[in-house]
Design a protein around this motif. Structure first.
Motif, PDB file in Angstrom:
ATOM      1  N   SER A 102      70.761 -63.692  -9.590  1.00  9.01           N
ATOM      2  CA  SER A 102      70.684 -62.804  -8.435  1.00  9.01           C
ATOM      3  C   SER A 102      71.733 -61.710  -8.620  1.00  9.01           C
ATOM      4  O   SER A 102      72.502 -61.731  -9.575  1.00  9.01           O
ATOM      5  N   GLN A 103      71.748 -60.778  -7.687  1.00 13.58           N
ATOM      6  CA  GLN A 103      72.748 -59.705  -7.715  1.00 13.58           C
ATOM      7  C   GLN A 103      74.041 -60.244  -7.117  1.00 13.58           C
ATOM      8  O   GLN A 103      74.378 -59.949  -5.983  1.00 13.58           O
ATOM      9  N   GLY A 104      74.718 -61.071  -7.836  1.00 11.37           N
ATOM     10  CA  GLY A 104      75.969 -61.651  -7.366  1.00 11.37           C
ATOM     11  C   GLY A 104      75.768 -63.072  -6.885  1.00 11.37           C
ATOM     12  O   GLY A 104      74.827 -63.355  -6.151  1.00 11.37           O
ATOM     13  N   THR A 105      76.637 -63.947  -7.305  1.00  9.49           N
ATOM     14  CA  THR A 105      76.520 -65.360  -6.922  1.00  9.49           C
ATOM     15  C   THR A 105      77.196 -65.647  -5.593  1.00  9.49           C
ATOM     16  O   THR A 105      77.155 -66.771  -5.112  1.00  9.49           O
ATOM     17  N   ASP A 106      77.796 -64.630  -4.978  1.00  7.92           N
ATOM     18  CA  ASP A 106      78.539 -64.850  -3.746  1.00  7.92           C
ATOM     19  C   ASP A 106      77.754 -64.529  -2.480  1.00  7.92           C
ATOM     20  O   ASP A 106      78.301 -64.583  -1.385  1.00  7.92           O
ATOM     21  N   PHE A 107      76.465 -64.199  -2.589  1.00  6.22           N
ATOM     22  CA  PHE A 107      75.695 -63.896  -1.384  1.00  6.22           C
ATOM     23  C   PHE A 107      74.375 -64.657  -1.317  1.00  6.22           C
ATOM     24  O   PHE A 107      74.208 -65.538  -0.491  1.00  6.22           O
ATOM     25  N   ASP A 108      73.426 -64.326  -2.179  1.00  4.70           N
ATOM     26  CA  ASP A 108      72.086 -64.921  -2.086  1.00  4.70           C
ATOM     27  C   ASP A 108      72.118 -66.447  -2.112  1.00  4.70           C
ATOM     28  O   ASP A 108      71.492 -67.098  -1.286  1.00  4.70           O
ATOM     29  N   PHE A 109      72.844 -67.008  -3.048  1.00  3.14           N
ATOM     30  CA  PHE A 109      72.880 -68.471  -3.169  1.00  3.14           C
ATOM     31  C   PHE A 109      73.567 -69.136  -1.973  1.00  3.14           C
ATOM     32  O   PHE A 109      73.001 -70.067  -1.392  1.00  3.14           O
ATOM     33  N   PRO A 110      74.758 -68.679  -1.554  1.00  3.05           N
ATOM     34  CA  PRO A 110      75.372 -69.299  -0.376  1.00  3.05           C
ATOM     35  C   PRO A 110      74.551 -69.128   0.904  1.00  3.05           C
ATOM     36  O   PRO A 110      74.512 -70.029   1.737  1.00  3.05           O
ATOM     37  N   VAL A 111      73.887 -67.988   1.056  1.00  2.00           N
ATOM     38  CA  VAL A 111      73.052 -67.783   2.244  1.00  2.00           C
ATOM     39  C   VAL A 111      71.931 -68.815   2.271  1.00  2.00           C
ATOM     40  O   VAL A 111      71.695 -69.481   3.288  1.00  2.00           O
ATOM     41  N   MET A 112      71.225 -68.975   1.149  1.00  2.00           N
ATOM     42  CA  MET A 112      70.107 -69.924   1.138  1.00  2.00           C
ATOM     43  C   MET A 112      70.591 -71.367   1.236  1.00  2.00           C
ATOM     44  O   MET A 112      69.927 -72.209   1.836  1.00  2.00           O
ATOM     45  N   LYS A 113      71.756 -71.656   0.686  1.00  2.00           N
ATOM     46  CA  LYS A 113      72.310 -73.001   0.826  1.00  2.00           C
ATOM     47  C   LYS A 113      72.584 -73.289   2.293  1.00  2.00           C
ATOM     48  O   LYS A 113      72.178 -74.326   2.832  1.00  2.00           O
ATOM     49  N   SER A 114      73.256 -72.376   2.959  1.00  2.00           N
ATOM     50  CA  SER A 114      73.570 -72.536   4.379  1.00  2.00           C
ATOM     51  C   SER A 114      72.290 -72.616   5.220  1.00  2.00           C
ATOM     52  O   SER A 114      72.196 -73.416   6.149  1.00  2.00           O
ATOM     53  N   PHE A 115      71.317 -71.801   4.879  1.00  2.00           N
ATOM     54  CA  PHE A 115      70.062 -71.723   5.635  1.00  2.00           C
ATOM     55  C   PHE A 115      69.263 -73.023   5.549  1.00  2.00           C
ATOM     56  O   PHE A 115      68.677 -73.468   6.514  1.00  2.00           O
ATOM     57  N   THR A 116      69.242 -73.627   4.385  1.00  2.00           N
ATOM     58  CA  THR A 116      68.396 -74.809   4.183  1.00  2.00           C
ATOM     59  C   THR A 116      69.110 -76.129   4.412  1.00  2.00           C
ATOM     60  O   THR A 116      68.462 -77.163   4.556  1.00  2.00           O
ATOM     61  N   LEU A 117      70.421 -76.131   4.460  1.00  2.00           N
ATOM     62  CA  LEU A 117      71.177 -77.373   4.628  1.00  2.00           C
ATOM     63  C   LEU A 117      70.767 -78.151   5.870  1.00  2.00           C
ATOM     64  O   LEU A 117      70.624 -79.359   5.823  1.00  2.00           O
ATOM     65  N   GLY A 118      70.582 -77.465   6.968  1.00  2.00           N
ATOM     66  CA  GLY A 118      70.261 -78.132   8.217  1.00  2.00           C
ATOM     67  C   GLY A 118      68.911 -78.815   8.224  1.00  2.00           C
ATOM     68  O   GLY A 118      68.676 -79.721   9.023  1.00  2.00           O
ATOM     69  N   VAL A 119      68.021 -78.421   7.344  1.00  2.00           N
ATOM     70  CA  VAL A 119      66.663 -78.970   7.342  1.00  2.00           C
ATOM     71  C   VAL A 119      66.571 -80.239   6.513  1.00  2.00           C
ATOM     72  O   VAL A 119      66.068 -81.250   6.964  1.00  2.00           O
ATOM     73  N   GLU A 120      67.080 -80.191   5.305  1.00  2.00           N
ATOM     74  CA  GLU A 120      66.913 -81.350   4.431  1.00  2.00           C
ATOM     75  C   GLU A 120      68.193 -82.145   4.215  1.00  2.00           C
ATOM     76  O   GLU A 120      68.193 -83.151   3.536  1.00  2.00           O
TER      77      GLU A 120
END
Length: 183
Positions: A102-120
């Protein structure tokens, strides 16, 4: 038998610039051009961070992903279905050796991690050792006097268009560095 890809490029469009941002869309593509796109609903983001200035920016620019999001349901949650479909896509097209860019490992990946953590309850798309920053490759090449050619839509703020542009640049970078063994 499906050949597993060696590279996946991903992008996320959000309504803020923090890891807990509301996510309006997600896109990914294999190096071979097999794409995955998902638009999230307002209901998916009820407890996520939103920046009024980011919303105004999206409205002003009339970004396609925001227009879809702004008309989405306030009651229909799509995140669990996204996780099912994304896992299917990953199972078909990736393996433990696949690199995720992605364009930087400090945004896209942490956002999706935070977004999906609550579900699974856990985030198991890939290992952090497989996360890569496309900007680092661009920086390395620019130090050698080589500037990758963007297609012109870079930062279109349409997750799929951004992924397509980033995939072109990734291929150029890997070929310049003679690392494109499976591209």
């Amino acid at each position: 038998m499906t050949v597993k890809t060696s590279h996946v490029v991903m992008d996320v469009e959000t309504l803020h610039l923090v890891p807990t941002a509301a996510v309006i869309s997600f896109a990914a593509s294999t190096a071979e051009g097999i794409e995955f796109k998902w638009n999230f609903s307002i209901a998916d983001n009820m407890r996520r961070s939103v920046s009024p200035s980011t919303i105004e920016w999206h409205k002003e620019k009339k970004t396609q992903d925001y227009l879809i999001y702004s008309k989405s349901s306030t009651t229909a949650v799509t995140l669990p279905q996204f996780l099912i479909e994304w896992k299917k896509w990953l199972d078909i097209h990736t393996d433990r050796e696949t690199l995720f860019w992605s364009q930087g490992t400090d945004f896209d990946f942490p956002v999706m991690k935070s977004f999906t953590l609550g579900v699974e309850g856990k985030w198991a798309w890939f290992s952090y050792q497989n996360v890569r920053d496309l900007r680092t490759l661009i920086w390395v090449l620019s130090g050698r006097g080589i500037e990758p050619a963007w297609r012109g839509n870079n930062a279109a703020h349409n997750a799929m268009e951004d992924v397509r542009d980033e995939l072109v640049v990734l291929k150029q970078c890997l070929q310049e560095l003679e690392l494109g063994t499976r591209i």
